[in-house]
Design a protein around this motif. Structure first.
Motif, mmCIF file in Angstrom:
data_model
loop_
_atom_site.group_PDB
_atom_site.id
_atom_site.type_symbol
_atom_site.label_atom_id
_atom_site.label_comp_id
_atom_site.label_asym_id
_atom_site.label_seq_id
_atom_site.Cartn_x
_atom_site.Cartn_y
_atom_site.Cartn_z
ATOM 1 N N ASP A 1 0.842 -1.189 0.000
ATOM 2 C CA ASP A 1 0.000 0.000 0.000
ATOM 3 C C ASP A 1 0.883 1.248 0.000
ATOM 4 O O ASP A 1 1.684 1.442 0.908
ATOM 5 N N PRO A 2 0.738 2.142 -1.010
ATOM 6 C CA PRO A 2 1.586 3.323 -1.082
ATOM 7 C C PRO A 2 1.466 4.207 0.151
ATOM 8 O O PRO A 2 2.412 4.883 0.517
ATOM 9 N N SER A 3 0.312 4.233 0.821
ATOM 10 C CA SER A 3 0.137 5.107 1.975
ATOM 11 C C SER A 3 0.983 4.658 3.154
ATOM 12 O O SER A 3 1.225 5.416 4.067
ATOM 13 N N ARG A 4 1.443 3.410 3.164
ATOM 14 C CA ARG A 4 2.265 2.907 4.253
ATOM 15 C C ARG A 4 3.758 3.083 3.975
ATOM 16 O O ARG A 4 4.588 2.830 4.817
ATOM 17 N N SER A 5 4.114 3.445 2.778
ATOM 18 C CA SER A 5 5.520 3.594 2.404
ATOM 19 C C SER A 5 6.009 4.978 2.787
ATOM 20 O O SER A 5 5.235 5.902 3.006
ATOM 21 N N ALA B 1 -0.606 8.502 -2.296
ATOM 22 C CA ALA B 1 -1.409 8.174 -1.113
ATOM 23 C C ALA B 1 -2.735 8.931 -1.035
ATOM 24 O O ALA B 1 -3.781 8.312 -0.793
ATOM 25 N N PRO B 2 -2.779 10.255 -1.243
ATOM 26 C CA PRO B 2 -4.051 10.966 -1.100
ATOM 27 C C PRO B 2 -5.102 10.577 -2.134
ATOM 28 O O PRO B 2 -6.292 10.787 -1.929
ATOM 29 N N LEU B 3 -4.676 9.997 -3.249
ATOM 30 C CA LEU B 3 -5.608 9.650 -4.323
ATOM 31 C C LEU B 3 -6.536 8.499 -3.949
ATOM 32 O O LEU B 3 -7.609 8.352 -4.528
ATOM 33 N N THR B 4 -6.100 7.670 -3.002
ATOM 34 C CA THR B 4 -6.902 6.488 -2.642
ATOM 35 C C THR B 4 -7.213 6.385 -1.157
ATOM 36 O O THR B 4 -7.890 5.459 -0.752
ATOM 37 N N GLU B 5 -6.726 7.344 -0.334
ATOM 38 C CA GLU B 5 -6.896 7.191 1.109
ATOM 39 C C GLU B 5 -8.357 7.186 1.527
ATOM 40 O O GLU B 5 -8.713 6.557 2.523
ATOM 41 N N ASP B 6 -9.239 7.832 0.780
ATOM 42 C CA ASP B 6 -10.666 7.817 1.116
ATOM 43 C C ASP B 6 -11.391 6.611 0.518
ATOM 44 O O ASP B 6 -12.599 6.452 0.690
ATOM 45 N N LEU B 7 -10.653 5.737 -0.149
ATOM 46 C CA LEU B 7 -11.258 4.562 -0.792
ATOM 47 C C LEU B 7 -10.923 3.262 -0.069
ATOM 48 O O LEU B 7 -11.388 2.196 -0.470
ATOM 49 N N GLY B 8 -10.066 3.301 0.942
ATOM 50 C CA GLY B 8 -9.655 2.094 1.642
ATOM 51 C C GLY B 8 -8.307 1.626 1.133
ATOM 52 O O GLY B 8 -7.720 2.220 0.231
ATOM 53 N N PRO B 9 -7.770 0.534 1.714
ATOM 54 C CA PRO B 9 -6.436 0.061 1.336
ATOM 55 C C PRO B 9 -6.401 -0.519 -0.068
ATOM 56 O O PRO B 9 -7.419 -0.968 -0.592
ATOM 57 N N VAL B 10 -5.218 -0.486 -0.669
ATOM 58 C CA VAL B 10 -5.023 -1.099 -1.987
ATOM 59 C C VAL B 10 -5.116 -2.605 -1.833
ATOM 60 O O VAL B 10 -4.450 -3.199 -1.005
ATOM 61 N N VAL B 11 -5.976 -3.195 -2.622
ATOM 62 C CA VAL B 11 -6.129 -4.644 -2.587
ATOM 63 C C VAL B 11 -5.279 -5.225 -3.703
ATOM 64 O O VAL B 11 -5.459 -4.891 -4.866
ATOM 65 N N THR B 12 -4.336 -6.063 -3.339
ATOM 66 C CA THR B 12 -3.500 -6.679 -4.363
ATOM 67 C C THR B 12 -4.068 -8.049 -4.686
ATOM 68 O O THR B 12 -4.312 -8.853 -3.797
ATOM 69 N N MET C 1 9.708 8.282 -0.957
ATOM 70 C CA MET C 1 10.187 7.177 -1.797
ATOM 71 C C MET C 1 9.574 7.272 -3.197
ATOM 72 O O MET C 1 8.398 7.556 -3.350
ATOM 73 N N ARG C 2 10.377 7.037 -4.207
ATOM 74 C CA ARG C 2 9.912 7.096 -5.591
ATOM 75 C C ARG C 2 8.914 5.984 -5.864
ATOM 76 O O ARG C 2 9.078 4.849 -5.431
ATOM 77 N N ALA C 3 7.880 6.309 -6.601
ATOM 78 C CA ALA C 3 6.853 5.335 -6.969
ATOM 79 C C ALA C 3 7.266 4.598 -8.238
ATOM 80 O O ALA C 3 7.827 5.191 -9.156
ATOM 81 N N SER C 4 6.977 3.307 -8.285
ATOM 82 C CA SER C 4 7.287 2.506 -9.472
ATOM 83 C C SER C 4 6.065 2.458 -10.385
ATOM 84 O O SER C 4 4.961 2.880 -10.003
ATOM 85 N N ALA D 1 -2.488 10.214 -10.735
ATOM 86 C CA ALA D 1 -1.803 8.943 -10.444
ATOM 87 C C ALA D 1 -0.730 8.645 -11.476
ATOM 88 O O ALA D 1 0.379 8.228 -11.137
ATOM 89 N N LEU D 2 -1.049 8.854 -12.739
ATOM 90 C CA LEU D 2 -0.098 8.527 -13.805
ATOM 91 C C LEU D 2 1.107 9.467 -13.826
ATOM 92 O O LEU D 2 2.168 9.098 -14.319
ATOM 93 N N SER D 3 0.941 10.672 -13.275
ATOM 94 C CA SER D 3 2.067 11.611 -13.251
ATOM 95 C C SER D 3 2.782 11.647 -11.896
ATOM 96 O O SER D 3 3.765 12.378 -11.748
ATOM 97 N N ALA D 4 2.300 10.870 -10.933
ATOM 98 C CA ALA D 4 2.905 10.865 -9.593
ATOM 99 C C ALA D 4 4.325 10.321 -9.643
ATOM 100 O O ALA D 4 4.602 9.336 -10.326
ATOM 101 N N ARG D 5 5.202 10.946 -8.880
ATOM 102 C CA ARG D 5 6.595 10.503 -8.815
ATOM 103 C C ARG D 5 6.930 9.818 -7.500
ATOM 104 O O ARG D 5 7.868 9.047 -7.424
ATOM 105 N N THR D 6 6.174 10.141 -6.446
ATOM 106 C CA THR D 6 6.476 9.589 -5.119
ATOM 107 C C THR D 6 5.231 8.940 -4.510
ATOM 108 O O THR D 6 4.105 9.187 -4.956
#
Length: 192
Positions: free
Chosen positions: A4-8, A57-68, A12-15, A47-52
């Motif tokens: 989950d990006p919000s926990r990183s 994190a703010p793009l999904t924090e109101d939607l719950g954790p990322v489900v892998t 840190m650079r996003a992949s 999201a597509l232009s995010a570097r870190t």
């Protein structure tokens, strides 16, 4: 996939995988009606232009954790295995033929990931992959061996269509990639 990006660590650079996980979560939220199409477009652009991770994190924090999604694993064993009809395609699939064959038919599948990694091991039985017209199949990472690869698709697909990236090895059974044959196309027409 990544955590989950919000926990990183925010700096840190996003992949690409981090961005793709957020994009998938946003698409799911729109499909569920949690965000409207205008908000989806805005958040996808961010999201597509995010570097870190801090930008993601703010793009999904109101939607719950990322489900892998867990990888789909098919093992042919002695009797074979298949996946066809209507099913949801995860970002990673592993297919091991064993003595029986494995058939993956993506014709009616719902494929949200832009790129799907399909790790194949043809072993003795071989693997048959059926993709719709317009899909792109990339096999340059596939280890060719005795059974070889038979790719009967046209190569480059339609822009925006899914990309199926083959990894693994062909082994003795080999790997065949093709579009639906006459019988399968006829069956599709009958189901519509």
């Amino acid at each position: 996939m990544t955590a989950d990006p919000s926990r990183s660590t925010g700096r840190m650079r996003a992949s690409d995988a981090d961005r793709e996980a957020v994009v998938e979560q946003l698409r799911e939220a729109a499909a569920d009606g949690r965000i409207d199409m205008e908000e989806l477009d805005t958040r996808l652009g961010q999201a597509l232009s995010a570097r870190t991770h801090a930008e993601l994190a703010p793009l999904t924090e109101d939607l719950g954790p990322v489900v892998t999604a867990e990888p789909l694993v098919l093992k042919g064993g002695v009797h074979g295995a298949s996946r066809s009809g209507r099913w949801k395609v995860p970002p990673v699939i592993r297919a091991h033929a064993g003595m029986g064959s494995v058939k993956l038919d993506f014709t009616l599948a719902e494929c949200r990931p832009r790129e799907v990694e399909l790790e194949v091991h043809g072993e003795m039985g071989g693997i048959m992959i059926v993709v719709p017209q317009g899909w792109t199949v990339r096999s340059d990472e596939l280890e060719l061996s005795i059974g070889g690869l038979k790719d009967r698709t046209e190569g480059t697909g339609a822009p925006g269509s899914p990309v199926l990236r083959l990894t693994g090895s062909c082994d003795m059974g080999g790997v065949t990639v093709r579009h639906p044959n006459f019988r399968e196309r006829r069956k599709l027409r009958d189901t519509k």
